[in-house]
Design an enzyme around this catalytic site. Structure first.
Site, PDB file in Angstrom:
ATOM      1  N   CYS A   2      73.384  -3.186 -24.548  1.00 14.61           N
ATOM      2  CA  CYS A   2      72.876  -4.460 -24.062  1.00 14.61           C
ATOM      3  C   CYS A   2      71.404  -4.617 -24.445  1.00 14.61           C
ATOM      4  O   CYS A   2      70.617  -3.696 -24.297  1.00 14.61           O
ATOM      5  CB  CYS A   2      73.000  -4.637 -22.561  1.00 14.61           C
ATOM      6  SG  CYS A   2      74.675  -4.561 -21.961  1.00 14.61           S
ATOM      7  N   ARG A  27      72.372  -3.566 -30.212  1.00 11.63           N
ATOM      8  CA  ARG A  27      72.598  -2.906 -28.921  1.00 11.63           C
ATOM      9  C   ARG A  27      73.883  -3.353 -28.242  1.00 11.63           C
ATOM     10  O   ARG A  27      74.268  -2.810 -27.207  1.00 11.63           O
ATOM     11  CB  ARG A  27      71.413  -3.168 -27.992  1.00 11.63           C
ATOM     12  CG  ARG A  27      70.131  -2.539 -28.484  1.00 11.63           C
ATOM     13  CD  ARG A  27      69.014  -2.858 -27.539  1.00 11.63           C
ATOM     14  NE  ARG A  27      69.138  -2.146 -26.304  1.00 11.63           N
ATOM     15  CZ  ARG A  27      68.447  -1.062 -25.971  1.00 11.63           C
ATOM     16  NH1 ARG A  27      67.570  -0.578 -26.806  1.00 11.63           N
ATOM     17  NH2 ARG A  27      68.613  -0.490 -24.821  1.00 11.63           N
ATOM     18  N   TRP A  74      77.038  -5.419 -24.294  1.00 10.28           N
ATOM     19  CA  TRP A  74      78.072  -4.442 -24.633  1.00 10.28           C
ATOM     20  C   TRP A  74      78.826  -4.234 -23.325  1.00 10.28           C
ATOM     21  O   TRP A  74      78.288  -3.669 -22.373  1.00 10.28           O
ATOM     22  CB  TRP A  74      77.422  -3.148 -25.112  1.00 10.28           C
ATOM     23  CG  TRP A  74      78.377  -2.183 -25.729  1.00 10.28           C
ATOM     24  CD1 TRP A  74      78.769  -2.144 -27.035  1.00 10.28           C
ATOM     25  CD2 TRP A  74      79.051  -1.097 -25.076  1.00 10.28           C
ATOM     26  NE1 TRP A  74      79.649  -1.105 -27.232  1.00 10.28           N
ATOM     27  CE2 TRP A  74      79.841  -0.447 -26.055  1.00 10.28           C
ATOM     28  CE3 TRP A  74      79.080  -0.615 -23.776  1.00 10.28           C
ATOM     29  CZ2 TRP A  74      80.633   0.653 -25.773  1.00 10.28           C
ATOM     30  CZ3 TRP A  74      79.880   0.487 -23.488  1.00 10.28           C
ATOM     31  CH2 TRP A  74      80.638   1.109 -24.491  1.00 10.28           C
ATOM     32  N   ASN A 100      70.981  -4.500 -17.897  1.00  9.99           N
ATOM     33  CA  ASN A 100      71.515  -3.423 -18.722  1.00  9.99           C
ATOM     34  C   ASN A 100      71.781  -2.253 -17.779  1.00  9.99           C
ATOM     35  O   ASN A 100      70.863  -1.803 -17.115  1.00  9.99           O
ATOM     36  CB  ASN A 100      70.439  -3.056 -19.760  1.00  9.99           C
ATOM     37  CG  ASN A 100      70.906  -2.018 -20.734  1.00  9.99           C
ATOM     38  OD1 ASN A 100      72.090  -1.680 -20.776  1.00  9.99           O
ATOM     39  ND2 ASN A 100      69.998  -1.513 -21.533  1.00  9.99           N
ATOM     40  N   GLY A 101      73.031  -1.816 -17.682  1.00  8.26           N
ATOM     41  CA  GLY A 101      73.334  -0.716 -16.766  1.00  8.26           C
ATOM     42  C   GLY A 101      74.599  -1.015 -15.981  1.00  8.26           C
ATOM     43  O   GLY A 101      75.311  -1.970 -16.276  1.00  8.26           O
ATOM     44  N   GLU A 486      79.182  14.740 -40.419  1.00  8.72           N
ATOM     45  CA  GLU A 486      78.397  13.511 -40.494  1.00  8.72           C
ATOM     46  C   GLU A 486      79.023  12.527 -41.501  1.00  8.72           C
ATOM     47  O   GLU A 486      79.113  11.330 -41.244  1.00  8.72           O
ATOM     48  CB  GLU A 486      76.942  13.852 -40.876  1.00  8.72           C
ATOM     49  CG  GLU A 486      76.023  12.669 -41.031  1.00  8.72           C
ATOM     50  CD  GLU A 486      75.920  11.759 -39.807  1.00  8.72           C
ATOM     51  OE1 GLU A 486      76.424  12.113 -38.728  1.00  8.72           O
ATOM     52  OE2 GLU A 486      75.366  10.665 -39.956  1.00  8.72           O
ATOM     53  N   LYS A 490      80.416   8.806 -40.522  1.00  5.25           N
ATOM     54  CA  LYS A 490      79.967   7.570 -41.179  1.00  5.25           C
ATOM     55  C   LYS A 490      81.168   6.752 -41.611  1.00  5.25           C
ATOM     56  O   LYS A 490      81.214   5.538 -41.407  1.00  5.25           O
ATOM     57  CB  LYS A 490      79.100   7.865 -42.419  1.00  5.25           C
ATOM     58  CG  LYS A 490      77.723   8.410 -42.220  1.00  5.25           C
ATOM     59  CD  LYS A 490      76.755   7.492 -41.526  1.00  5.25           C
ATOM     60  CE  LYS A 490      76.874   7.600 -40.057  1.00  5.25           C
ATOM     61  NZ  LYS A 490      75.846   8.046 -39.237  1.00  5.25           N
ATOM     62  N   GLU A 493      83.181   5.284 -38.504  1.00  6.79           N
ATOM     63  CA  GLU A 493      82.536   4.283 -37.638  1.00  6.79           C
ATOM     64  C   GLU A 493      82.362   2.940 -38.314  1.00  6.79           C
ATOM     65  O   GLU A 493      82.425   1.913 -37.645  1.00  6.79           O
ATOM     66  CB  GLU A 493      81.236   4.797 -37.006  1.00  6.79           C
ATOM     67  CG  GLU A 493      80.099   5.077 -37.924  1.00  6.79           C
ATOM     68  CD  GLU A 493      78.891   5.702 -37.215  1.00  6.79           C
ATOM     69  OE1 GLU A 493      78.720   5.528 -36.000  1.00  6.79           O
ATOM     70  OE2 GLU A 493      78.101   6.359 -37.898  1.00  6.79           O
ATOM     71  N   HIS A 509      94.084  27.300 -41.496  1.00  6.33           N
ATOM     72  CA  HIS A 509      94.656  27.428 -40.147  1.00  6.33           C
ATOM     73  C   HIS A 509      95.258  26.115 -39.648  1.00  6.33           C
ATOM     74  O   HIS A 509      95.375  25.909 -38.455  1.00  6.33           O
ATOM     75  CB  HIS A 509      93.595  27.945 -39.177  1.00  6.33           C
ATOM     76  CG  HIS A 509      93.038  29.266 -39.574  1.00  6.33           C
ATOM     77  ND1 HIS A 509      93.807  30.407 -39.632  1.00  6.33           N
ATOM     78  CD2 HIS A 509      91.802  29.630 -39.996  1.00  6.33           C
ATOM     79  CE1 HIS A 509      93.069  31.420 -40.052  1.00  6.33           C
ATOM     80  NE2 HIS A 509      91.848  30.969 -40.283  1.00  6.33           N
ATOM     81  N   LYS A 608      74.347   0.733 -30.713  1.00  9.16           N
ATOM     82  CA  LYS A 608      73.357   1.663 -31.261  1.00  9.16           C
ATOM     83  C   LYS A 608      72.800   2.597 -30.187  1.00  9.16           C
ATOM     84  O   LYS A 608      72.631   3.785 -30.436  1.00  9.16           O
ATOM     85  CB  LYS A 608      72.224   0.856 -31.891  1.00  9.16           C
ATOM     86  CG  LYS A 608      71.153   1.716 -32.509  1.00  9.16           C
ATOM     87  CD  LYS A 608      71.270   1.714 -33.993  1.00  9.16           C
ATOM     88  CE  LYS A 608      70.316   2.663 -34.660  1.00  9.16           C
ATOM     89  NZ  LYS A 608      71.040   3.598 -35.530  1.00  9.16           N
TER      90      LYS A 608
END
Ligand code: G6P
Length: 613
Positions: A2, A27, A74, A100-101, A486, A490, A493, A509, A608
């Site tokens: 947010c 955000r 968000w 936000n929260g 990583e 990438k 996402e 394995h 983010k």
């Protein structure tokens, strides 16, 4: 998560708030809205979806005023719809809030407030805040006192911004716990508030930050800061060095592509002032580390989330190899709940781009309770992870806007290397020749990164041929094993392709059963101490018909003979090799997502800064 923006001054607040939200859209982008005080009443515009829908709404139905607040969401409580979009109004529409929260006690509060006659118009937890303020205003007849009482009634962590038509000369902002930052911007006869610096950077570089448990009363001419008990606090004003242009896309199609290309600069800045090539020494003054403390350390626990945790995995190899200190990487969301074994001889090192990730901050709090020494490697200036730590290395990245982190991955790799060399030096585990060599190697890094970037068209070509793949397997070993993680992250996402990462030695394995003609296996095989082992793994994949995409050192004929596609990287000292091997994988994921026509900078379901648990 947010984004929040507020403005009070002589200009029209609407475009300022909209522009600020644009800078914060990374955000959250489930919905967006703004509220402006106009002719004595509050006007709200809000809609589900991205900011452009709000901008269109405002264009069709303009609204003007000199004080305004806005929000990009968000979703946590309540689906991402127009009615759940912030800002939220009180029953009589005289108070408005963005938030936000998570209000953890919202069900109890909602029940109480509804019984008192409050009319709820959304499914959000946030709306309880504005009804509480309205309730306390009817008792106190003072916005500041009403806001304070309302804030004290909330459970959970919050960033809150409020305004009211009863007191049109002020905006109230507060921060409680670690739900993301609240930054106040100082202009000339105008003031700003936001959840992150980029939102206000085009107007001012003079900022202060609210600490948890603080509340600000912001007027055109300045700000008063109080604790929630009403004790005045003197805000500390910082000047942000970031260039506002750094938060623009410029000639690039996406922020992610721009940020990938900014790595030469961010790596150069990472070294500036910290590497003394004449002396062959590293200097990290903001870490506040002396020889006595360095010698006392028995263990280092790196804690982080997402991409930052992959940097931490590399950090383990670097610190153990160079400084010979036992080092672990502990995912922050796990560390915080495991009653971890840390004490005053342990350093807990948090890595975070935003410095506001809730799990990382909670892990730091847990470590502090247990008496550990707290360090952080953080990009966002003034963020909580920076302030909580007794020593901090500041990433020299500038703002990172693309949700998929790139430059804020390679910068901490170098920061961790610097840290390892400094620790090795202070603890006497490095002889002078070795120390000088390690430091001299650093100077090569920006140029080596640039040489990887020069090969973007080759990477894009491979992306074109693999853009329709459904799955991908990433393999690496040793210091490049985290780069497999990583690279896979990438890809998943931003392109929504299923990608798995494995330490290459584990292939036999289980995962080797996945290999067939349709499975690209991205094998990270530069000339490092694990090279021979990687080659035999690549042979095994080839023998089973897999499509091999290798990351290999320029001129490596063996890999050339084996792989179907190659991402060439320049020869690099192995301790620094992750900085170069990751770059083609960033570009690969970027080009696949762009070719698939996806929203690279704002991938679905992600945000983010993850300021909720
Ligand atoms: C989110 C972002 C990731 C980031 C992670 C940790 O998941 O999408 O890109 O790596 O949070 O964020 P931090 O700000 O703590 O580095």
């Amino acid at each position: 998560m947010c984004g929040i923006v507020g403005y009070i001054g002589a200009k029209n607040a609407t475009p300022i708030v909209l522009n600020g939200l644009k800078r914060l859209e990374y955000r959250g982008y489930d919905s967006a809205g703004l509220a402006v005080l106009t002719n004595g009443h509050i006007e709200v515009r809000r809609d589900a979806g991205k900011l452009e829908r709000l901008a269109a709404l405002v264009e069709a139905d303009p609204v003007k005023g000199k004080i305004g607040i806005g929000h990009t969401r968000w979703a946590t409580h309540g689906e991402p719809s127009a009615r759940n979009a912030h800002p939220h109004l009180s029953t009589d529409s005289d108070f408005v809030v963005v938030h936000n929260g998570i209000v953890e006690n919202f069900l109890d509060l909602k029940e109480e407030l509804t019984a008192e006659g409050a009319v709820f118009r959304s499914d959000t937890d946030t709306e309880t805040i504005v009804h509480l303020v309205e309730r306390y205003y009817s008792l106190e007849h003072d916005m500041t006192l009403a806001a304070r009482r309302a804030l004290k009634a909330l459970k959970g962590a919050h960033g809150v911004v409020l305004m009211s038509s009863h007191e049109p000369d002020k905006i109230i902002a507060a921060r409680i716990g670690n739900a993301g930052g609240v930054v106040i911007g100082y202009g000339d006869g105008e003031m700003f508030v936001a959840s992150d610096i980029p939102a206000i950077l085009e107007h001012t570089r003079r900022v202060s930050f609210l600490e948890s448990g603080q509340m600000a009363v912001i007027r055109r001419t300045g700000v008063e800061v109080f604790t929630l008990d009403g004790q005045p606090v003197e805000p500390q004003i910082h000047t942000v060095a970031w260039d506002p242009i750094a938060a623009e896309k410029g000639e690039y199609r996406h922020f992610m592509q721009k940020e990938i290309h900014e790595q030469v600069r961010s790596l150069t800045d990472t070294l500036a002032g910290r590497v003394d090539l004449d002396e062959g020494r590293v200097r990290l003054p903001t870490l506040n580390l002396d020889e006595k403390t360095a010698r006392k350390i028995q263990k280092i626990v790196i804690t982080a989330c997402g991409t930052a945790s992959h940097a931490g995995m590399v950090g383990k190899v670097l610190i153990e190899h160079i400084a010979r200190i036992p080092t672990e990487l502990d995912i922050a969301s796990e560390f915080r709940y495991r009653d971890p074994l840390v004490d005053e001889n342990t350093v807990v090192l948090a890595i975070s781009q935003s410095g506001e990730t809730a799990d990382t901050l909670a892990a730091m709090e847990e470590a502090r309770k247990k008496g550990a020494v707290l360090w952080s490697i953080v990009n966002a200036i003034g963020s909580q992870a920076m302030r909580l730590a007794s020593g901090c290395i500041s990433m020299q990245c500038g703002p990172e806007i693309g949700v998929a982190s790139t430059k804020a991955f390679t910068a901490p790799l170098v920061d961790l290397y610097l840290l390892a060399v400094l620790l090795g030096d202070l603890r006497g585990t490095l002889d002078e020749a070795r120390r000088r060599k390690l430091v001299a190697d650093l100077a090569l890094v920006p140029d080596l990164a640039g040489r990887c970037l020069d090969r973007e068209s080759e990477v894009a070509e491979v992306a074109r041929s693999l853009k329709n793949t459904r799955d991908a397997l990433y393999l690496g070993r040793g210091i490049n094993m985290p780069i497999a993680y990583e690279g896979a992250l990438k890809l998943k996402e931003i392109s929504y392709i299923h990608a798995e990462a494995y330490p290459a030695g584990e292939m036999k394995h289980g995962p080797i059963a996945l290999v067939d003609r349709n499975m690209p296996v991205i094998s990270i095989a530069p000339l490092d101490p694990w090279y021979e082992k990687m080659i035999s793994q690549v042979e095994q994949v080839k023998a089973r018909g897999g499509v091999v995409v290798a990351v290999a050192t320029e001129g490596d004929a063996r890999v050339e003979g084996l792989a179907d596609h190659i991402f060439w990287v320049p020869e690099t000292p192995w301790l620094l090799s992750p900085v170069v091997t990751v770059i083609p994988l960033q570009m690969f994921a970027y080009h696949i997502a762009a070719l698939r026509g996806l929203d690279v900078d704002q991938p679905r379901n992600l945000a983010k800064s993850v300021t909720v648990e």
